[in-house]
Design an enzyme around this catalytic site. Structure first.
Site, PDB file in Angstrom:
ATOM      1  N   GLU A 112      46.624  83.606  68.379  1.00 16.15           N
ATOM      2  CA  GLU A 112      45.674  83.281  67.673  1.00 16.15           C
ATOM      3  C   GLU A 112      44.318  81.031  67.677  1.00 16.15           C
ATOM      4  O   GLU A 112      43.838  81.148  67.274  1.00 16.15           O
ATOM      5  CB  GLU A 112      46.415  82.040  65.756  1.00 16.15           C
ATOM      6  CG  GLU A 112      47.202  83.655  65.652  1.00 16.15           C
ATOM      7  CD  GLU A 112      46.166  84.585  64.896  1.00 16.15           C
ATOM      8  OE1 GLU A 112      45.271  84.519  64.843  1.00 16.15           O
ATOM      9  OE2 GLU A 112      46.783  86.284  64.674  1.00 16.15           O
ATOM     10  N   MET A 134      46.594  84.811  60.928  1.00 22.65           N
ATOM     11  CA  MET A 134      45.098  84.272  60.965  1.00 22.65           C
ATOM     12  C   MET A 134      44.920  83.192  60.862  1.00 22.65           C
ATOM     13  O   MET A 134      45.669  82.169  61.068  1.00 22.65           O
ATOM     14  CB  MET A 134      45.317  84.280  59.344  1.00 22.65           C
ATOM     15  CG  MET A 134      43.189  84.429  58.661  1.00 22.65           C
ATOM     16  SD  MET A 134      42.680  86.237  59.179  1.00 22.65           S
ATOM     17  CE  MET A 134      41.494  84.201  59.832  1.00 22.65           C
TER      18      MET A 134
HETATM   19  N1  BES Z   1      42.255  88.123  62.246  1.00 24.28           N
HETATM   20  C1  BES Z   1      43.543  87.997  62.465  1.00 24.28           C
HETATM   21  C2  BES Z   1      44.103  88.514  61.298  1.00 24.28           C
HETATM   22  C3  BES Z   1      42.952  90.073  60.266  1.00 24.28           C
HETATM   23  C4  BES Z   1      43.792  91.009  60.553  1.00 24.28           C
HETATM   24  C5  BES Z   1      42.864  89.349  59.340  1.00 24.28           C
HETATM   25  C6  BES Z   1      43.297  91.923  60.046  1.00 24.28           C
HETATM   26  C7  BES Z   1      41.830  90.211  58.276  1.00 24.28           C
HETATM   27  C8  BES Z   1      42.428  92.026  58.468  1.00 24.28           C
HETATM   28  C9  BES Z   1      44.368  87.755  63.795  1.00 24.28           C
HETATM   29  O1  BES Z   1      43.770  86.877  64.544  1.00 24.28           O
HETATM   30  C10 BES Z   1      45.125  89.221  64.298  1.00 24.28           C
HETATM   31  O2  BES Z   1      44.500  89.301  64.850  1.00 24.28           O
HETATM   32  N2  BES Z   1      45.650  88.675  64.258  1.00 24.28           N
HETATM   33  C11 BES Z   1      47.153  89.834  64.308  1.00 24.28           C
HETATM   34  C12 BES Z   1      47.969  89.603  65.828  1.00 24.28           C
HETATM   35  C13 BES Z   1      47.413  89.361  67.045  1.00 24.28           C
HETATM   36  C14 BES Z   1      48.983  88.906  68.047  1.00 24.28           C
HETATM   37  C15 BES Z   1      47.230  90.596  67.566  1.00 24.28           C
HETATM   38  C16 BES Z   1      48.142  90.889  63.959  1.00 24.28           C
HETATM   39  O3  BES Z   1      47.733  90.239  62.295  1.00 24.28           O
HETATM   40  O4  BES Z   1      48.638  91.744  63.799  1.00 24.28           O
HETATM   41 ZN    ZN Z   2      42.988  88.255  66.459  1.00 27.01          ZN
END
Ligand code: BES
Ligand code: ZN
Length: 984
Positions: free
Chosen positions: A405, A370
């Site tokens: 991130e 996150m």
């Molecule tokens: N903003 C997201 C995390 C998130 C996802 C928060 C769903 C709340 C609900 C973060 O930037 C993200 O996308 N994380 C991915 C990793 C990325 C490399 C695809 C994850 O958590 O898998």
């Molecule tokens: Zn993301």
């Protein structure tokens, strides 16, 4: 009583007890309140003093003041009885008030309350806001917080001179997660006010808001208090205007034990000791944040340590459990972070906006990571890496998640989308540029060539269902936390990333980054919408005289406002090119109308034997391009699969391409070799081409040594496998696959010595080695299985010293546990419980799902209900792994049906995990019987609902129907083809 029934009962009891207990805890927290909360009334609104309304009266009854001095009722999980019309019935905040700043002080208790056994936090908060339009109400988000009364109300309101503003009543609206103050006189336009509250919340292990994570170190249990606010859980930590456009500054103060550390978005500016009931606490205050959205806040109390680097004046720290840091697991992340920050500062041409960058690995974390501004949180496997025990895939995961991130620190954090309906742009953008950032840190890995496999092919299958959805949603369609969470899907991530990659390609990268730069500068510390980005891209196009057939917005709207994608068909006999909406179900008709009638503005790159050129098919069904006519030479479309579309050809051209692959495969770029396979199999499923033609694309593989085409084959055939591994056809399929893969298997087997403990140098080649071995083993190549079991046995006999190469551990563990019995499984479980390395734990947890013994798998399923056995963050994934095992499939399905209520309560609100659970457990469904079961399941659980898995359930139903038809149409012909293609 069974374990499950017991845990359900405990959950229910805790729910009931919690409300009352929190009230008792308020009474104990002398710092904040001397008031004794004797009032255990049910949820808001507060009934009047004089006449308590009957339920039938409540619709019209106005909530009024509580007797002064008495604390208020707590919010309960019960639906509110308030039906009185008013702005609190609207799920979106009114636009009358605009936050300016918050001062938030929080005090998490990392030990349970001795009486109630609950973990809690208490807090107080002052929010300053401006009134834009006069109003009688202050409406602010608040969820699962229990307030201490102030002057008889839930909050104290003051004007800018510090005078009290009279509140006539105050109450909580659990349904829309609001705290409401009703005033005796309206707030004045342009005046500013402050609202002061004191509250208590539970520090639960629910991975949302301010929550609790646990681990043991040296046999001692340790508790961490940490946060996950996105998308709508900041309101669970303190009352706030919890919408992304409501940006403000935040002054955070945390009270904690002197031996604990407190971390937040900004650097510490003040620390002091305070004494409460003779106990010394530490009060840590952080510098004021920049103007930012609530969902990007973070604060953590822990006993972690960190390693540090200073890069261009920015302090970079990686935090983790002390043991993990001492073991060197944070070293890789600290080595790449500075490079990646430099890369993005240079790419965006905007300096990193904050004075420091902290990244922390948490033992319990719902998503992968996150992007909290200045304090990025990760699950351990996404940040920590051990050079000996973690695989190259684990390493790539760290590089790409960190890059993702950090990309958000500008795109998303400095400039934030106005509302969640545009989420795809935030996540899609980061999903694209993470490849650029990680490539900068690891230039030898050729990561940009892996985008197609990991993002494009993955989302193509999702987006070919009528139950897909457009990237863009209308603002008014996205309201509830469930609707918001559902947007975090592969459409937003992978399709979003893919259409931006296509855009960057047809604009050229320098033009694309110029547009990004002016967009970021124009909207920094503020909000924007998708169209704002198109405006800036258009300016960059105009400045650079890029020759585009339409405006950026006109082109991009066809990709973002309608769902799905086209298949482009070239007829080389006359150069005719057509586009058609691609649906995997040959009989499906487009579900919803499209503003562009399912026609796209398509940039078509193509190549014969000369250089690459581009033609555009602009929103029309077909056009003739004489250059694309060819009588003898092959023509290849969609070079490097940069375009978000599939390609089909006349049969003659298909055969010319397949001939080329058989004679000199290097003439076709490696990504296009993968494309040919992926397109052909999917076109066959959709009945655009014969399934035998698709199978023919695999004939050349005996000479293929590259990862991408093999990966495309494995995913294409995994569909066949899923459909056929319980049918009579499977034997011939198995023979054919082995015939094709054994040359590759032998190639790597010879290359890497007898115990698979050497690996080829290339990053993708290492993936291909693992693919070759695991494919051979999973289709029961005996020498492969024997070797894997022997390696595992050697490890069992000498667990401290025997080393299995990290890249091959997953395969070895899975094959050996599948071939073995209880001893192999129990050993794997023991190692799972003992390891301090999260990547190792994950490999074992996955492999434990490979057992072929029903009773072992059933026992393992039960473990997912107990967080002491399987962490909550891993529960749904573990069930999915068991379901992907042919023996475990029906067990997992029975299990989730039997435990639906519990599973739904625990995981139904989450973002990724829940839809993946439904997708995973139903993936093999391909019989009428299974379809009936799925329909029954839907009917049975209408009441409980499907939360963020609602769409996933519709997709599962659609997929099952398609699978049934596919089997009926194809099974026989596929069998014939396999028989014909197996060499004696
Ligand atoms: N903003 C997201 C995390 C998130 C996802 C928060 C769903 C709340 C609900 C973060 O930037 C993200 O996308 N994380 C991915 C990793 C990325 C490399 C695809 C994850 O958590 O898998
Ligand atoms: Zn993301």
């Amino acid at each position: 009583m069974s374990g499950i029934a017991m845990s359900k009962l405990v959950v229910a009891l805790l729910g009931v007890l919690f409300v009352g207990m929190l009230s008792a805890i308020i009474a104990l927290s002398v710092v904040y309140s001397n008031e004794v909360n004797a009032n255990k009334e049910p949820a808001a609104p507060a009934p009047t003093e004089k006449t308590t309304p009957k339920p039938s009266d409540i619709t019209t009854e106005k909530p009024t003041a509580r007797p002064s001095g008495k604390p208020t009722a707590s919010p309960s999980e019960k639906p509110t009885p308030t039906m009185r019309p008013g702005p609190w019935n609207n799920i979106r905040l009114p636009k009358n008030l605009e936050p300016i700043s918050y001062k938030v002080k929080l005090w998490p208790k990392l030990e349970p309350d001795p009486i109630t056994k609950l973990y809690t936090f208490s807090g107080d908060s002052t929010v300053e806001f401006r009134c834009l339009v006069p109003t009688d109400f202050v409406i602010i988000h608040s969820n699962k917080l229990n307030y201490t009364a102030k002057g008889g109300h839930l909050a104290l309101l003051k004007d800018s001179s510090g005078n009290d503003v009279e509140v006539s009543s105050s109450w909580l609206e659990p349904k829309n997660q609001y705290l409401v103050l009703e005033l005796t006189a309206p707030l004045q336009k342009d005046a500013t006010y402050t609202m002061v509250t004191e509250f208590v919340g539970e520090l639960a292990d629910d991975l949302a808001g301010f929550y609790r994570s646990e681990y043991t170190e040296g046999g001692v249990r340790k508790v961490v208090a940490t946060t996950q606010m996105q998308p709508t859980d900041a309101r669970k930590a303190f009352p706030c205007f919890d919408e992304p456009a409501m940006k403000a500054t935040f002054d955070v103060t945390i009270i904690h034990k002197p031996e604990h550390k407190a971390i937040s978005n900004m650097p510490i500016i003040d620390e002091k000791s305070i004494t409460v009931d003779t106990i010394i606490w530490r009060e840590t205050t952080f510098n004021t944040t920049l103007k930012m959205s609530t969902y990007l806040l973070a604060f953590i109390v822990c006993e972690f340590t960190y390693i540090e680097k200073i890069e261009n004046g920015t302090q970079i720290r990686i935090w983790a459990r002390p043991q993990a840091v001492y073991d060197g697991q944070a070293d890789y992340a600290i080595n790449i972070t500075g490079n990646i920050l430099n890369f993005f500062a240079d790419y965006y041409k905007v300096a990193y906006p904050l004075p420091k960058s902290d990244q922390i690995a948490l033992p319990d974390f719902a998503a992968g990571a996150m992007e909290n501004w200045g304090l990025v949180t990760y699950r351990e496997t996404a940040l920590l890496y051990d050079p000996v025990q973690s695989s190259n895939g684990n390493k790539e995961r760290v590089a790409s998640v960190v890059a993702h991130e950090l990309a958000h620190q500008w795109f998303g954090n400095l400039v934030t989308l106005k509302w969640w309906n545009d989420l795809w742009l935030n996540e899609g953008f980061a999903s694209y540029v993470e490849y650029l950032g990680a490539d900068y840190a690891e230039p030898t890995w050729e990561l940009k060539d892996l985008f197609v496999m990991s993002e494009l092919h993955r989302v193509f299958s999702m987006d070919s269902l009528v139950s897909s959805h457009p990237l863009s949603s209308a603002e008014e369609d996205i309201n509830t936390p469930g609707e918001i969470n559902e947007l975090f899907d592969s459409i937003s991530y992978s399709k979003g990333g893919s259409v931006l990659r296509m855009l960057s390609s047809f604009l050229t990268e320098p033009v694309f980054v110029e547009g990004l730069n002016t967009y970021l500068l124009a909207h920094q510390l503020s909000n924007a919408a998708v169209d704002d980005l198109w405006v800036h891209q258009q300016q960059a196009v105009d400045n650079n005289n890029v020759n585009l057939p339409k405006t950026v917005k006109e082109i991009m709207d066809t990709w973002t406002l309608q769902m799905g994608y086209p298949v482009i068909k070239l007829d080389t006999s006359n150069g005719n090119v057509t586009q058609k909406y691609f649906l995997i179900d040959p009989e499906a008709v487009a579900g919803r109308p499209s503003p562009f009638n399912y026609l796209w503005n398509v940039p078509i790159t193509w190549k014969k034997d000369g250089p690459i050129s581009t033609v555009w098919l602009l929103g029309v069904k077909d056009a003739i391009f004489p250059d694309l006519q060819s009588a003898d030479k092959w023509v290849l479309l969609n070079i490097d699969e940069v375009g978000y579309y599939r390609v089909n050809y006349d049969v003659a051209n298909w055969n010319r391409l397949l001939n080329q692959l058989q004679t000199d495969l290097e003439m076709i770029p490696v990504i296009n070799r993968a494309q040919i396979i992926d397109d052909a199999f999917n076109l066959a499923r959709a009945k655009h081409i014969d399934v035998k033609l698709a199978l023919n694309t695999t004939l050349y593989l005996v000479n293929e040594r590259k990862y991408q085409p093999w990966q495309a084959t494995i995913s294409s055939l995994s569909y066949f496998k899923q459909m056929l591994d319980r049918s009579a056809v499977f034997g011939n399929m198995q023979k054919y696959i082995l015939q094709q893969v054994i040359p590759l298997y032998n190639y790597y087997d010879n290359l890497v010595g007898s115990n698979w403990n050497d690996v080829p140098p290339g990053h993708a080649d290492q993936y291909n080695q693992v693919n070759a071995i695991s494919l051979a083993c999973s289709y029961n190549h005996l020498p492969c299985e024997v070797k894997a079991s022997a390696i595992y046995k050697a490890w069992m006999e000498n667990p401290d010293n025997y080393i299995i190469h990290a890249n091959l551990k997953s395969t070895v563990y899975c094959v050996a546990i599948a071939a073995g019995g209880q001893a192999e499984w129990d050993f794997g479980w023991k190692m799972f419980k003992e390891t301090s390395l999260a990547t190792e734990a994950d490999k074992l947890r996955d492999a434990l799902a490979c057992s072929k013994q029903t009773w072992i798998l059933n026992r393992y399923l039960e473990y997912t209900l107990d967080p002491a056995m399987i962490r909550k963050q891993d529960a749904t994934n573990t069930i999915v792994r068991i379901a992907s095992n042919v023996v475990g499939q029906s067990l997992a399905w029975d299990f989730i049906r039997a435990n639906w209520e519990y599973i739904f309560t625990e995981y139904g609100g989450g973002s990724f995990s829940f839809s993946r659970l439904i997708e995973g457990v139903t993936g093999r469904f391909s019989t009428d019987y299974e379809l009936k079961q799925l329909e029954q399941f839907k009917a049975d659980n209408q009441e409980v609902g499907f939360g963020s898995g609602t769409r996933a359930l519709e997709q599962a139903l659609e997929r099952t129907k398609v699978n049934i038809k596919w089997r009926a149409d194809n099974e026989k012909r596929i069998d014939e083809w396999f028989i014909d293609s197996i060499r004696p």
